[in-house]
Design a protein around this motif. Structure first.
Motif, PDB file in Angstrom:
ATOM      1  N   ILE A 201      -1.602  -7.206 -13.055  1.00 21.24           N
ATOM      2  CA  ILE A 201      -0.755  -6.021 -13.033  1.00 21.24           C
ATOM      3  C   ILE A 201       0.436  -6.297 -13.934  1.00 21.24           C
ATOM      4  N   HIS A 202       1.006  -5.283 -14.549  1.00 21.94           N
ATOM      5  CA  HIS A 202       2.032  -5.524 -15.555  1.00 21.94           C
ATOM      6  C   HIS A 202       3.296  -6.145 -14.967  1.00 21.94           C
ATOM      7  N   ALA A 203       3.859  -5.519 -13.955  1.00 27.22           N
ATOM      8  CA  ALA A 203       5.123  -6.018 -13.398  1.00 27.22           C
ATOM      9  C   ALA A 203       4.917  -6.666 -12.037  1.00 27.22           C
ATOM     10  N   GLY A 204       4.263  -5.976 -11.132  1.00 29.48           N
ATOM     11  CA  GLY A 204       4.027  -6.542  -9.818  1.00 29.48           C
ATOM     12  C   GLY A 204       3.664  -5.458  -8.821  1.00 29.48           C
ATOM     13  N   LEU A 205       3.103  -5.874  -7.695  1.00 27.61           N
ATOM     14  CA  LEU A 205       2.753  -4.951  -6.621  1.00 27.61           C
ATOM     15  C   LEU A 205       3.573  -5.319  -5.391  1.00 27.61           C
ATOM     16  N   PRO A 206       4.724  -4.651  -5.183  1.00 32.07           N
ATOM     17  CA  PRO A 206       5.546  -4.966  -4.011  1.00 32.07           C
ATOM     18  C   PRO A 206       4.842  -4.571  -2.721  1.00 32.07           C
ATOM     19  N   LEU A 207       5.147  -5.280  -1.668  1.00 28.92           N
ATOM     20  CA  LEU A 207       4.495  -5.038  -0.377  1.00 28.92           C
ATOM     21  C   LEU A 207       4.662  -3.589   0.066  1.00 28.92           C
ATOM     22  N   GLN A 208       5.858  -3.040  -0.075  1.00 32.54           N
ATOM     23  CA  GLN A 208       6.111  -1.664   0.362  1.00 32.54           C
ATOM     24  C   GLN A 208       5.180  -0.684  -0.335  1.00 32.54           C
ATOM     25  N   LEU A 209       4.991  -0.844  -1.634  1.00 36.15           N
ATOM     26  CA  LEU A 209       4.099   0.046  -2.375  1.00 36.15           C
ATOM     27  C   LEU A 209       2.660  -0.141  -1.935  1.00 36.15           C
ATOM     28  N   MET A 210       2.249  -1.378  -1.727  1.00 35.94           N
ATOM     29  CA  MET A 210       0.882  -1.627  -1.289  1.00 35.94           C
ATOM     30  C   MET A 210       0.607  -0.929   0.045  1.00 35.94           C
ATOM     31  N   LEU A 211       1.578  -0.993   0.972  1.00 35.50           N
ATOM     32  CA  LEU A 211       1.394  -0.363   2.278  1.00 35.50           C
ATOM     33  C   LEU A 211       1.344   1.159   2.151  1.00 35.50           C
ATOM     34  N   GLU A 212       2.168   1.724   1.265  1.00 36.55           N
ATOM     35  CA  GLU A 212       2.151   3.173   1.039  1.00 36.55           C
ATOM     36  C   GLU A 212       0.808   3.619   0.475  1.00 36.55           C
ATOM     37  N   VAL A 213       0.297   2.867  -0.485  1.00 37.08           N
ATOM     38  CA  VAL A 213      -0.979   3.219  -1.103  1.00 37.08           C
ATOM     39  C   VAL A 213      -2.112   3.064  -0.102  1.00 37.08           C
ATOM     40  N   ALA A 214      -2.076   2.002   0.716  1.00 35.32           N
ATOM     41  CA  ALA A 214      -3.107   1.786   1.723  1.00 35.32           C
ATOM     42  C   ALA A 214      -3.124   2.930   2.732  1.00 35.32           C
ATOM     43  N   GLN A 215      -1.946   3.431   3.076  1.00 35.90           N
ATOM     44  CA  GLN A 215      -1.873   4.556   4.012  1.00 35.90           C
ATOM     45  C   GLN A 215      -2.501   5.810   3.404  1.00 35.90           C
ATOM     46  N   GLN A 216      -2.218   6.060   2.124  1.00 37.40           N
ATOM     47  CA  GLN A 216      -2.802   7.223   1.468  1.00 37.40           C
ATOM     48  C   GLN A 216      -4.305   7.076   1.275  1.00 37.40           C
ATOM     49  N   ALA A 217      -4.741   5.834   1.062  1.00 35.86           N
ATOM     50  CA  ALA A 217      -6.173   5.580   0.887  1.00 35.86           C
ATOM     51  C   ALA A 217      -6.898   5.477   2.217  1.00 35.86           C
TER      52      ALA A 217
END
Length: 295
Positions: A201-217
């Protein structure tokens, strides 16, 4: 920029101003600067499971070729020679240097050549790709703009006129041919097996974003989660470039937790970050997450 090299179970991670991992040798930056691109070296034969990454090249076509040759991925004729190896370019081909568009074209060509040889080339979206797709051209090289402008018929008579014509040409490229290529790029991929399984990934995958995406998925399944992340980013680029940007989409592309802008993994305290990184890595079932500091 960070280069990751995997040969089965052997892994090397290095940080250099330009990715200069040679499977047969290491060269210094000064040697790269003066060495003719056409100079022949002993060919490097890469194992089929080789996994390599190249970070920000920012319009520097010559150093891009130098890095690819040192890694054994292109030959003296600038054609793919990596066989079944896999290369990941982690974004930021654009801006600063004078050959951004040529770099995009180079990696698109190498995708086809690598696929024909049984290998693969993956190109990711960086923050400078998103900036240009959204119409932010602040960091485009003046030299590149002038060169584009000089192609106009009849040729501009002054530098100012060439720059003006070049800006119009650059805008068309970002909205049309080059832009259509960049808009299809994922923001993250998972590749490799065993000890080489990695998140790129270019910059990084912060935990908060990962959890938000997992919730949407509605899933923590790694492939589903990453597919959702890529879909969200590509949708945000499309909508924001058309003036239909929601606040969430704007934050996804330009905010502090954006996967193309996040800098927490290199700026925050380890005591805070290490548990977060561990949770991200464990949820995605990867061994490591190489990243580049966005610039």
């Amino acid at each position: 920029m960070i280069g990751l090299v995997c040969f089965g179970k052997a892994v090397a991670i290095v940080t250099l101003s330009v990715f200069v991992i040679g499977l047969a040798s290491l060269r210094t930056q000064s040697e790269l600067d003066v060495e003719p691109r056409s100079q022949e070296r002993h060919p490097v034969v890469l194992p089929a499971d080789t996994l390599l990454a190249i970070g920000d090249l920012h319009g520097d076509l010559e150093q891009g070729y130098a890095a690819l040759k040192l890694a054994g991925l292109v030959n003296r004729n600038d054609r793919w020679s990596g066989g079944q190896a896999t290369l990941v370019q982690t974004g930021d081909l654009l801006d600063r240097g004078p050959k951004s568009i040529e770099l995009v074209q180079l990696f698109e060509r190498l995708k086809g050549e690598a696929a024909a040889a049984g290998g693969a080339v993956h190109t990711l979206m960086g923050n400078h790709e998103t900036m240009n797709l959204l119409g932010d051209y602040r960091y485009v090289s003046q030299e590149e703009l002038a060169a584009l402008g000089s192609l106009r018929k009849p040729p501009p008579l002054t530098l100012e006129a060439a720059l003006h014509a070049g800006q119009a040409s650059w805008r068309r490229h970002m909205q049309e041919d080059v832009g259509s290529v960049l808009r299809q790029r994922p923001v993250a991929v998972m590749l490799g097996q065993g000890t080489c399984k990695s998140l790129f990934i270019h910059a990084g995958l912060p935990l908060q974003l990962m959890l938000e995406v997992a919730q949407q998925a509605s899933s923590f399944e790694p492939d589903i989660l990453l597919e959702k992340l890529n879909t969200l980013v590509q949708g945000a680029v499309q909508n924001c470039s058309e003036g239909r940007c929601t606040k969430y989409q704007g934050d996804l592309l330009t905010g502090g937790n954006s996967p193309v802008w996040y800098r927490g993994y290199v700026q925050d305290y380890e005591a805070k970050l290490c548990p977060e990184v561990q949770q991200v890595v464990q949820n995605l079932k990867v061994v490591r997450s190489p990243l580049t500091l966005s610039s």
